[in-house]
Design a protein around this motif. Sequence first.
Motif, PDB file in Angstrom:
ATOM      1  N   ARG A  85      35.264  73.143  90.081  1.00 23.45           N
ATOM      2  CA  ARG A  85      35.029  72.031  90.700  1.00 23.45           C
ATOM      3  C   ARG A  85      34.537  70.463  89.676  1.00 23.45           C
ATOM      4  O   ARG A  85      34.166  71.336  88.487  1.00 23.45           O
ATOM      5  CB  ARG A  85      33.028  72.203  91.519  1.00 23.45           C
ATOM      6  N   LYS A  86      34.807  69.587  89.590  1.00 24.62           N
ATOM      7  CA  LYS A  86      34.435  68.601  89.137  1.00 24.62           C
ATOM      8  C   LYS A  86      32.613  68.195  89.057  1.00 24.62           C
ATOM      9  O   LYS A  86      32.526  67.881  89.887  1.00 24.62           O
ATOM     10  CB  LYS A  86      35.355  67.765  89.393  1.00 24.62           C
ATOM     11  N   ILE A  87      32.912  68.213  88.195  1.00 29.43           N
ATOM     12  CA  ILE A  87      30.793  67.842  87.668  1.00 29.43           C
ATOM     13  C   ILE A  87      30.289  67.015  88.437  1.00 29.43           C
ATOM     14  O   ILE A  87      29.663  66.785  89.164  1.00 29.43           O
ATOM     15  CB  ILE A  87      30.645  68.402  86.181  1.00 29.43           C
ATOM     16  N   MET A 138      33.022  72.745  86.712  1.00 28.12           N
ATOM     17  CA  MET A 138      33.149  73.892  86.649  1.00 28.12           C
ATOM     18  C   MET A 138      33.563  74.405  86.950  1.00 28.12           C
ATOM     19  O   MET A 138      34.195  74.728  87.890  1.00 28.12           O
ATOM     20  CB  MET A 138      31.363  74.076  87.672  1.00 28.12           C
ATOM     21  N   ILE A 139      33.481  76.347  86.312  1.00 27.50           N
ATOM     22  CA  ILE A 139      34.161  77.367  86.901  1.00 27.50           C
ATOM     23  C   ILE A 139      33.460  78.436  87.057  1.00 27.50           C
ATOM     24  O   ILE A 139      32.790  78.626  86.772  1.00 27.50           O
ATOM     25  CB  ILE A 139      35.404  77.613  85.702  1.00 27.50           C
ATOM     26  N   LEU A 140      34.321  78.997  88.085  1.00 29.91           N
ATOM     27  CA  LEU A 140      34.412  80.438  88.992  1.00 29.91           C
ATOM     28  C   LEU A 140      35.125  81.650  89.147  1.00 29.91           C
ATOM     29  O   LEU A 140      36.528  80.773  89.431  1.00 29.91           O
ATOM     30  CB  LEU A 140      33.394  80.461  90.006  1.00 29.91           C
ATOM     31  N   THR A 141      35.034  82.525  88.133  1.00 31.54           N
ATOM     32  CA  THR A 141      36.430  83.414  88.595  1.00 31.54           C
ATOM     33  C   THR A 141      35.517  84.430  89.583  1.00 31.54           C
ATOM     34  O   THR A 141      34.683  84.599  89.936  1.00 31.54           O
ATOM     35  CB  THR A 141      36.043  84.753  87.249  1.00 31.54           C
ATOM     36  N   GLU A 191      46.820  73.283  77.814  1.00 36.54           N
ATOM     37  CA  GLU A 191      46.173  71.896  78.712  1.00 36.54           C
ATOM     38  C   GLU A 191      46.601  71.412  80.075  1.00 36.54           C
ATOM     39  O   GLU A 191      46.425  70.111  80.235  1.00 36.54           O
ATOM     40  CB  GLU A 191      45.704  71.093  77.741  1.00 36.54           C
ATOM     41  N   SER A 192      47.013  71.809  81.144  1.00 37.42           N
ATOM     42  CA  SER A 192      47.777  71.779  82.250  1.00 37.42           C
ATOM     43  C   SER A 192      46.604  72.610  83.416  1.00 37.42           C
ATOM     44  O   SER A 192      46.515  73.724  83.112  1.00 37.42           O
ATOM     45  CB  SER A 192      48.693  71.925  82.357  1.00 37.42           C
ATOM     46  N   LYS A 204      38.512  71.453  75.978  1.00 37.42           N
ATOM     47  CA  LYS A 204      38.413  70.389  76.304  1.00 37.42           C
ATOM     48  C   LYS A 204      38.522  69.691  77.324  1.00 37.42           C
ATOM     49  O   LYS A 204      38.103  69.177  77.877  1.00 37.42           O
ATOM     50  CB  LYS A 204      38.805  69.918  74.437  1.00 37.42           C
ATOM     51  N   PHE A 205      39.866  70.209  78.023  1.00 37.07           N
ATOM     52  CA  PHE A 205      40.266  69.482  78.907  1.00 37.07           C
ATOM     53  C   PHE A 205      39.477  70.087  80.261  1.00 37.07           C
ATOM     54  O   PHE A 205      39.698  69.561  81.279  1.00 37.07           O
ATOM     55  CB  PHE A 205      41.734  70.359  78.911  1.00 37.07           C
ATOM     56  N   LEU A 206      39.047  71.338  79.720  1.00 36.50           N
ATOM     57  CA  LEU A 206      37.827  71.666  81.341  1.00 36.50           C
ATOM     58  C   LEU A 206      36.482  71.525  81.143  1.00 36.50           C
ATOM     59  O   LEU A 206      35.456  71.404  82.023  1.00 36.50           O
ATOM     60  CB  LEU A 206      38.059  73.043  81.040  1.00 36.50           C
TER      61      LEU A 206
END
Length: 196
Positions: A80-82, A69-72, A35-36, A63-65
């Motif tokens: 990106r922080k929501i 927002m995540i994009l591959t 979780e890092s 939980k830690f994510l």
Amino acid sequence: MKNIRFYEAEKYNSDDYEKVENMIYKTTDKKTYGESLALKGCSDTELVSKLLKSEDWAQGSRKFLENYMILTYDGKRYYRKIENIGTDDDIVWEDLHDPNEKDVIYVTSVVFEPEPELEENEPSDPYVSQYPLDDILDKFFVYCNDMYEKENESDKNHSYVEFASEKIDDIKKLLSIIGKHVYNKLEGEYVYLKIE
């Protein structure tokens, strides 16, 4: 644990394993980062512009994510922080972890007869008891890589476990238990691992 012997697992004959010494194999594990995150701001402004326009961003599910927002894109992950989306602080972060990077680990497997009279599992149990296994892991700086569920369930007389370490010397030291009797013994207020 008595009558401890090396177990030549069938999987050791596959291309995923390379025999490096007697009873020791080398293989790779994909890194797990737990979780890092290791992030850096993406400096390619053209790429950032393209990524920001993408409709494929999804909220992190672990939980830690969940605050990201995540994009591959093109084999890499971006974040990106929501809370910053749509503000001047909306930064595209690049994941520094390489998803294809692998750790080399060394493994060996043993088969043994458990001793219920010493508070170990019954030989017919489909699991290996926590002790003295935990003490072996601590003493030799190894971890369990495979608990051989199929073998432990079908063999009513023996238990099986695979040990692993990133250091071959830890596996070499662990192999000193082959042919020995390993058990926990209460002496006074403390329990000690015995290898005889």
